[in-house]
Design an enzyme around this catalytic site. Sequence first.
Site, PDB file in Angstrom:
ATOM      1  N   ASN A 155      -0.195  -6.880  -1.673  1.00  0.00           N
ATOM      2  CA  ASN A 155       0.057  -5.445  -1.533  1.00  0.00           C
ATOM      3  C   ASN A 155      -0.195  -4.935  -0.118  1.00  0.00           C
ATOM      4  O   ASN A 155       0.435  -3.980   0.328  1.00  0.00           O
ATOM      5  CB  ASN A 155      -0.777  -4.649  -2.537  1.00  0.00           C
ATOM      6  CG  ASN A 155      -2.195  -5.132  -2.641  1.00  0.00           C
ATOM      7  OD1 ASN A 155      -2.452  -6.305  -2.905  1.00  0.00           O
ATOM      8  ND2 ASN A 155      -3.145  -4.243  -2.418  1.00  0.00           N
ATOM      9  N   GLN A 183       3.742  -6.248  -6.825  1.00  0.00           N
ATOM     10  CA  GLN A 183       4.444  -5.893  -5.580  1.00  0.00           C
ATOM     11  C   GLN A 183       5.742  -6.658  -5.396  1.00  0.00           C
ATOM     12  O   GLN A 183       6.566  -6.281  -4.562  1.00  0.00           O
ATOM     13  CB  GLN A 183       3.528  -6.143  -4.362  1.00  0.00           C
ATOM     14  CG  GLN A 183       2.316  -5.246  -4.313  1.00  0.00           C
ATOM     15  CD  GLN A 183       2.640  -3.778  -4.051  1.00  0.00           C
ATOM     16  OE1 GLN A 183       3.759  -3.436  -3.623  1.00  0.00           O
ATOM     17  NE2 GLN A 183       1.702  -2.893  -4.304  1.00  0.00           N
ATOM     18  N   SER A 203       3.898  -3.338 -12.677  1.00  0.00           N
ATOM     19  CA  SER A 203       3.450  -1.952 -12.766  1.00  0.00           C
ATOM     20  C   SER A 203       4.640  -1.030 -12.515  1.00  0.00           C
ATOM     21  O   SER A 203       5.352  -1.188 -11.515  1.00  0.00           O
ATOM     22  CB  SER A 203       2.365  -1.697 -11.720  1.00  0.00           C
ATOM     23  OG  SER A 203       2.101  -0.318 -11.640  1.00  0.00           O
ATOM     24  N   GLY A 204       4.839  -0.046 -13.404  1.00  0.00           N
ATOM     25  CA  GLY A 204       5.999   0.843 -13.291  1.00  0.00           C
ATOM     26  C   GLY A 204       6.018   1.665 -12.016  1.00  0.00           C
ATOM     27  O   GLY A 204       7.077   1.844 -11.401  1.00  0.00           O
ATOM     28  N   THR A 241      -0.101   3.315 -30.145  1.00  0.00           N
ATOM     29  CA  THR A 241       1.251   3.888 -30.224  1.00  0.00           C
ATOM     30  C   THR A 241       1.888   3.873 -28.837  1.00  0.00           C
ATOM     31  O   THR A 241       1.245   4.230 -27.841  1.00  0.00           O
ATOM     32  CB  THR A 241       1.178   5.326 -30.787  1.00  0.00           C
ATOM     33  OG1 THR A 241       0.564   5.244 -32.070  1.00  0.00           O
ATOM     34  CG2 THR A 241       2.562   5.943 -30.919  1.00  0.00           C
ATOM     35  N   CYS A 329     -13.011   3.122   1.854  1.00  0.00           N
ATOM     36  CA  CYS A 329     -14.146   3.913   2.314  1.00  0.00           C
ATOM     37  C   CYS A 329     -15.196   3.931   1.230  1.00  0.00           C
ATOM     38  O   CYS A 329     -15.036   4.566   0.199  1.00  0.00           O
ATOM     39  CB  CYS A 329     -13.694   5.335   2.631  1.00  0.00           C
ATOM     40  SG  CYS A 329     -14.959   6.255   3.476  1.00  0.00           S
TER      41      CYS A 329
HETATM   42  N1  PLP Z   1      -1.778  -5.494  -8.444  1.00  0.00           N
HETATM   43  C1  PLP Z   1      -1.271  -5.154  -7.249  1.00  0.00           C
HETATM   44  C2  PLP Z   1      -0.869  -6.234  -6.305  1.00  0.00           C
HETATM   45  C3  PLP Z   1      -1.146  -3.812  -6.884  1.00  0.00           C
HETATM   46  O1  PLP Z   1      -0.656  -3.490  -5.692  1.00  0.00           O
HETATM   47  C4  PLP Z   1      -1.551  -2.825  -7.816  1.00  0.00           C
HETATM   48  C5  PLP Z   1      -1.487  -1.388  -7.451  1.00  0.00           C
HETATM   49  O2  PLP Z   1      -1.747  -1.007  -6.330  1.00  0.00           O
HETATM   50  C6  PLP Z   1      -2.046  -3.229  -9.050  1.00  0.00           C
HETATM   51  C7  PLP Z   1      -2.150  -4.565  -9.334  1.00  0.00           C
HETATM   52  C8  PLP Z   1      -2.510  -2.228 -10.074  1.00  0.00           C
HETATM   53  O3  PLP Z   1      -1.429  -1.603 -10.712  1.00  0.00           O
HETATM   54  P1  PLP Z   1      -1.703  -0.212 -11.486  1.00  0.00           P
HETATM   55  O4  PLP Z   1      -1.918   0.822 -10.448  1.00  0.00           O
HETATM   56  O5  PLP Z   1      -0.460   0.018 -12.296  1.00  0.00           O
HETATM   57  O6  PLP Z   1      -2.885  -0.438 -12.362  1.00  0.00           O
END
Ligand code: PLP
Length: 415
Positions: A155, A183, A203-204, A241, A329
């Site tokens: 990320n 990502q 992740s949506g 649900t 931080c």
């Molecule tokens: N894994 C990675 C590499 C991510 O960049 C993120 C979100 O920043 C997540 C997991 C977590 O996803 P979510 O925010 O949907 O919990």
Amino acid sequence: MTVRKADIIYVDNNATTQVDPLVVETMVPFLSEFYGNPSSAYNFGRQVAEAIDKAREQVAALLKADPREIIFTSCGTESDNAAINSALLLNPSKKHIVTTKVEHSAIKNQCEFLKSQGYEITILPVDAQGRITPEQVEAAIRPDTAIVSIMWANNETGVILPVEHFAEIAKKKGTLFHTDAVQAVGKIPIDMSSNKIDMLSISGHKLHCPKGIGVLYIRRRVSFKPMVIGGSQERGKRGGTENVASIVALGKACELAGERLAEENTRVKALRDRFESEMKSRVPDIYVSGDETLRLPNTCNIAFDFVEAEAVLMLLDQEGICCSSGSACTTGSLDPSHVLSAMGLTPARARGAVRFSFCTYNTDEHIDKLITVVPPVISKLRAISPLNKNHPDNENYDIAKKREEEEKLMNQIQD
Ligand code: PLP
């Protein structure tokens, strides 16, 4: 003060993305008209179940998977946690996990917690480009390894790891393999029909879909123990649900992501590359993190030496530019990013790192503005920075010595 999207240049798409208007259009009827419970026996509910089935097919199509392999969750973090949780429940005698130094906190902090509960965690280091070799993975897997979890793309830096190769190694050794592909999905092609990855997280909200919806892909015939235990939703793999509107939204977002994949790898990549090369030619003393070729097409992480990223972000914010730093931080002090530290950046350099992450909504005009605004912001900060070797108030400031001290500290931490 309310900041409106018309007033900003948003280049923080690895943090979250704008919900696509077509996605909003698709989900709205499920917030108003079609509010039935998908588990209900009457038609008013059944039509909602059918909409979920369609979304499952759309997600599966993006991944070249079977719709039965798609389980909707509440977010990427839940998907990550559920994958590891299942592996441990299925193999109670196996107390060892393999992961990496560059994982997102969803995996990193879960593994830290599991360590406190008596599990043994092997955390693979990365090289200066953020890479991990198949040999490292092979050497780390033991007979008591319950699961190997390695992210597909990072990320912070966008570095892509050869997880399909790693999954083959895990398979040969009889260990489950999970990848956090939060990502990667929508930015690079993913074909689950041609690899041996057992579980994969999505992740949506990284895909122009609302926050609070995710997917855990679970390969057919791979056993799974649910983390959220309740009703028989999601084939008994995730109780609760269904978040219908968001599920329908994610289906549409995946359909759009499939259609836009080529653009991500051509036009968006060209925007990123133009920005990066302009920064390299206009701003001295910068360092771009991450393998140049094996990197997501949208991500650029630049460490600006002699400045603090937080100050850069503040000044860019005043110009309506949204991007982020790799620092967290905590308790009043700025911890350098664990990802950049793992790649060997000194704490001083890592603290100057700013991530710019683009998407299909970005334009050439956005890049024009960035290359006009960013260089003077950096010069302005360098002129007043106590870290600046050329600062008149700090003629004797010994940056080399400070770096040496920090490197010594880093080596101690790594040992
Ligand atoms: N894994 C990675 C590499 C991510 O960049 C993120 C979100 O920043 C997540 C997991 C977590 O996803 P979510 O925010 O949907 O919990």
